[in-house]
Enzyme design. Structure first.
Site, short mmCIF file in Angstrom:
data_model
loop_
_atom_site.label_atom_id
_atom_site.label_comp_id
_atom_site.label_asym_id
_atom_site.label_seq_id
_atom_site.Cartn_x
_atom_site.Cartn_y
_atom_site.Cartn_z
CB THR A 11 1.39 -4.03 5.34
OG1 THR A 11 1.59 -3.07 5.91
CG2 THR A 11 1.15 -4.49 7.18
CB SER A 118 10.40 -2.21 4.92
OG SER A 118 12.06 -1.83 6.06
CG ASN A 121 6.14 4.50 7.85
OD1 ASN A 121 5.41 4.61 8.32
ND2 ASN A 121 7.47 4.89 6.84
CE1 TYR A 122 3.38 0.08 3.03
CE2 TYR A 122 5.78 1.54 3.68
CZ TYR A 122 4.43 1.51 2.55
OH TYR A 122 4.64 2.01 1.95
CG LEU A 123 8.84 -5.21 8.64
CD1 LEU A 123 10.44 -4.81 9.21
CD2 LEU A 123 8.28 -5.82 7.32
#
EC number: 5.6.2.1
Length: 167
Positions: A11, A118, A121-123
């Site tokens: 992240t 992304s 979930n990750y940004l």
């Protein structure tokens, strides 16, 4: 570092990459579609970093062919309008043609990676919201209704602040 999970690490890296790429790629004078192309390119870099590949559609050529045909049709409309010297129509058609070309470029560049993975979930969503605020891009262009509800906290936090959010 003890307690640092893989997700936290990914992240952080993806968010830093997104923020750096947005700063590098986005131009204030661009129209919304061009700005979204910059956003998607920045998101693509984060997706590549996270290795969010997905299976290429069986017939990407068909979708690209359809877009290509629409672009050809719009070019023909533009030629007809120029022949009839309808200035308002010419300007409108040129803008539409530009938007279609940007959409085609965006589609073509993003066939191999799952940008949604992304982004969802990750940004850090505050980066995207701050970017929308700074460049006058409607939040709906970046987050659908479900994601707007999910990231309401980020939207409220960034939009209510006078300071520019930096990750």
């Amino acid at each position: 570092m003890v307690g640092l999970t893989v997700k936290v690490f990914r992240t952080y890296n993806a968010s830093v990459t997104l923020q750096q790429q947005l700063a590098k790629l986005t131009r204030a004078e661009d129209n919304v579609n061009r700005k979204m192309l910059s956003y998607n390119r920045a998101n693509l870099e984060a997706a590549i970093l996270c290795n969010h590949q997905h299976k290429v559609p069986r017939s990407p050529g068909k979708a690209m062919g359809n877009q290509g045909q629409k672009i050809k049709d719009k070019k023909n409309e533009l030629k007809e309008a120029k022949a009839e010297l309808e200035n308002e129509d010419i300007e409108s058609l040129m803008e539409q043609l530009e938007d279609m070309n940007v959409t085609r470029t965006d589609t073509d560049e993003n066939t191999q990676f799952a940008l949604a993975s992304s982004k969802e979930n990750y940004l850090d969503p505050r980066i995207s919201v701050a970017w929308c605020k700074k460049f006058d891009v409607p939040i709906e262009k970046v987050f659908n209704k479900t994601l707007q509800e999910r990231f309401r906290w980020a939207i409220d936090m960034v939009m209510s602040s006078d300071k520019e959010f930096v990750f």
